[in-house]
Design a protein around this motif. Sequence first.
Motif, PDB file in Angstrom:
ATOM      1  N   ALA A 168      30.779  -6.730 -63.040  1.00 26.49           N
ATOM      2  CA  ALA A 168      31.640  -5.826 -62.274  1.00 26.49           C
ATOM      3  C   ALA A 168      31.712  -4.473 -62.965  1.00 26.49           C
ATOM      4  O   ALA A 168      31.203  -4.293 -64.072  1.00 26.49           O
ATOM      5  CB  ALA A 168      33.040  -6.423 -62.148  1.00 26.49           C
ATOM      6  N   SER A 169      32.380  -3.530 -62.294  1.00 29.11           N
ATOM      7  CA  SER A 169      32.599  -2.204 -62.876  1.00 29.11           C
ATOM      8  C   SER A 169      33.928  -1.638 -62.393  1.00 29.11           C
ATOM      9  O   SER A 169      34.410  -1.980 -61.316  1.00 29.11           O
ATOM     10  CB  SER A 169      31.453  -1.256 -62.511  1.00 29.11           C
ATOM     11  N   ALA A 170      34.485  -0.789 -63.229  1.00 26.32           N
ATOM     12  CA  ALA A 170      35.733  -0.087 -62.904  1.00 26.32           C
ATOM     13  C   ALA A 170      35.357   1.322 -62.452  1.00 26.32           C
ATOM     14  O   ALA A 170      34.532   1.979 -63.088  1.00 26.32           O
ATOM     15  CB  ALA A 170      36.641  -0.039 -64.123  1.00 26.32           C
ATOM     16  N   SER A 171      35.967   1.799 -61.378  1.00 28.37           N
ATOM     17  CA  SER A 171      35.561   3.081 -60.795  1.00 28.37           C
ATOM     18  C   SER A 171      36.040   4.303 -61.568  1.00 28.37           C
ATOM     19  O   SER A 171      35.495   5.380 -61.404  1.00 28.37           O
ATOM     20  CB  SER A 171      36.048   3.178 -59.348  1.00 28.37           C
ATOM     21  N   GLY A 172      37.046   4.157 -62.403  1.00 30.26           N
ATOM     22  CA  GLY A 172      37.562   5.303 -63.143  1.00 30.26           C
ATOM     23  C   GLY A 172      38.369   4.864 -64.349  1.00 30.26           C
ATOM     24  O   GLY A 172      38.642   3.678 -64.550  1.00 30.26           O
ATOM     25  N   ALA A 173      38.769   5.842 -65.160  1.00 33.83           N
ATOM     26  CA  ALA A 173      39.531   5.570 -66.380  1.00 33.83           C
ATOM     27  C   ALA A 173      41.001   5.358 -66.040  1.00 33.83           C
ATOM     28  O   ALA A 173      41.683   6.285 -65.609  1.00 33.83           O
ATOM     29  CB  ALA A 173      39.370   6.727 -67.353  1.00 33.83           C
ATOM     30  N   LYS A 174      41.463   4.111 -66.203  1.00 37.22           N
ATOM     31  CA  LYS A 174      42.857   3.755 -65.992  1.00 37.22           C
ATOM     32  C   LYS A 174      43.045   2.289 -66.354  1.00 37.22           C
ATOM     33  O   LYS A 174      42.091   1.597 -66.713  1.00 37.22           O
ATOM     34  CB  LYS A 174      43.290   4.004 -64.553  1.00 37.22           C
ATOM     35  N   THR A 175      44.268   1.789 -66.232  1.00 35.61           N
ATOM     36  CA  THR A 175      44.551   0.377 -66.457  1.00 35.61           C
ATOM     37  C   THR A 175      44.460  -0.350 -65.125  1.00 35.61           C
ATOM     38  O   THR A 175      45.025   0.095 -64.130  1.00 35.61           O
ATOM     39  CB  THR A 175      45.953   0.194 -67.077  1.00 35.61           C
ATOM     40  N   TYR A 176      43.748  -1.466 -65.130  1.00 38.61           N
ATOM     41  CA  TYR A 176      43.568  -2.277 -63.935  1.00 38.61           C
ATOM     42  C   TYR A 176      44.300  -3.604 -64.142  1.00 38.61           C
ATOM     43  O   TYR A 176      44.082  -4.291 -65.141  1.00 38.61           O
ATOM     44  CB  TYR A 176      42.084  -2.560 -63.680  1.00 38.61           C
ATOM     45  N   ALA A 186      34.393   2.968 -68.041  1.00 42.48           N
ATOM     46  CA  ALA A 186      34.455   3.142 -66.589  1.00 42.48           C
ATOM     47  C   ALA A 186      33.062   3.452 -66.037  1.00 42.48           C
ATOM     48  O   ALA A 186      32.218   4.023 -66.725  1.00 42.48           O
ATOM     49  CB  ALA A 186      35.417   4.275 -66.239  1.00 42.48           C
ATOM     50  N   LYS A 187      32.842   3.053 -64.804  1.00 41.42           N
ATOM     51  CA  LYS A 187      31.612   3.321 -64.062  1.00 41.42           C
ATOM     52  C   LYS A 187      30.382   2.704 -64.708  1.00 41.42           C
ATOM     53  O   LYS A 187      29.280   3.219 -64.577  1.00 41.42           O
ATOM     54  CB  LYS A 187      31.421   4.827 -63.871  1.00 41.42           C
ATOM     55  N   SER A 188      30.579   1.601 -65.435  1.00 41.99           N
ATOM     56  CA  SER A 188      29.476   0.928 -66.106  1.00 41.99           C
ATOM     57  C   SER A 188      29.506  -0.555 -65.736  1.00 41.99           C
ATOM     58  O   SER A 188      30.511  -1.231 -65.965  1.00 41.99           O
ATOM     59  CB  SER A 188      29.618   1.098 -67.627  1.00 41.99           C
ATOM     60  N   LEU A 189      28.417  -1.048 -65.148  1.00 38.04           N
ATOM     61  CA  LEU A 189      28.337  -2.455 -64.778  1.00 38.04           C
ATOM     62  C   LEU A 189      28.275  -3.285 -66.054  1.00 38.04           C
ATOM     63  O   LEU A 189      27.476  -3.003 -66.949  1.00 38.04           O
ATOM     64  CB  LEU A 189      27.103  -2.721 -63.917  1.00 38.04           C
ATOM     65  N   GLN A 190      29.153  -4.275 -66.169  1.00 37.15           N
ATOM     66  CA  GLN A 190      29.162  -5.126 -67.348  1.00 37.15           C
ATOM     67  C   GLN A 190      29.643  -6.521 -66.994  1.00 37.15           C
ATOM     68  O   GLN A 190      30.141  -6.758 -65.904  1.00 37.15           O
ATOM     69  CB  GLN A 190      30.012  -4.527 -68.453  1.00 37.15           C
ATOM     70  N   PHE A 191      29.502  -7.433 -67.952  1.00 35.49           N
ATOM     71  CA  PHE A 191      29.877  -8.826 -67.751  1.00 35.49           C
ATOM     72  C   PHE A 191      31.325  -9.044 -68.164  1.00 35.49           C
ATOM     73  O   PHE A 191      31.750  -8.630 -69.237  1.00 35.49           O
ATOM     74  CB  PHE A 191      28.958  -9.744 -68.563  1.00 35.49           C
ATOM     75  N   PHE A 192      32.100  -9.708 -67.295  1.00 31.56           N
ATOM     76  CA  PHE A 192      33.506 -10.022 -67.549  1.00 31.56           C
ATOM     77  C   PHE A 192      33.700 -11.526 -67.476  1.00 31.56           C
ATOM     78  O   PHE A 192      32.928 -12.232 -66.816  1.00 31.56           O
ATOM     79  CB  PHE A 192      34.409  -9.386 -66.474  1.00 31.56           C
TER      80      PHE A 192
END
Length: 191
Positions: free
Chosen positions: A112-120, A34-40
């Motif tokens: 992209a990045s995910a704002s927090g720890a959870k399932t998206y 979470a909160k880490s810009l990475q390639f998807f």
Amino acid sequence: MRIHRAVAAAVVAALASPAAASAHAVVSPNVVEAKSLQFFTLSVPTEKEGATTTSIELTPPSGFTIDSFQPSPGWKRDVQSTGSGEEATVTKVTWSGGKVPTEEDSVFGFNASASGAKTYAFTVRQTYSSGEVVDWSGPESSDTPSPRIDAKDSLAGGGNSSALEIVAMVVAGLALVLSIVGLLGKGRPLT
């Protein structure tokens, strides 16, 4: 030698079967920090005989922020967003104009990045040249499950095995089995 070939064929079939059975729209990697810009990547299979995939629409979930896109030759990209500049939030992206045939995947990349720890869970809508539409938005047990990723606060330690570690252990186990079969078969005719 025939036993070795039979065992090798069985191993290949066993490894290939899960991949074929899981021909679904996929966002990967499926576990991220979470909160880490990475390639998807978004990968969507063309499963309809005699039709091509001509359009893919991705709606990211709340808290998942797309920063930028990898070029997709042969596709036109239309991005809808709210806000502007650095504060813009992508609400939907549509790739159109492609012609991906049966048994091939439409693949798109983005940072992209995910704002927090959870399932998206993402919503993906696929349009075929026949006009048929497939909504990849169902539960995990459905024929058209929504692509999902799990964002964690940390990917270090904690006793959780990564997918790569699991694959390495499976491959090592298969290599051990093949080695044992090879040793047992030495010196004996295999007819």
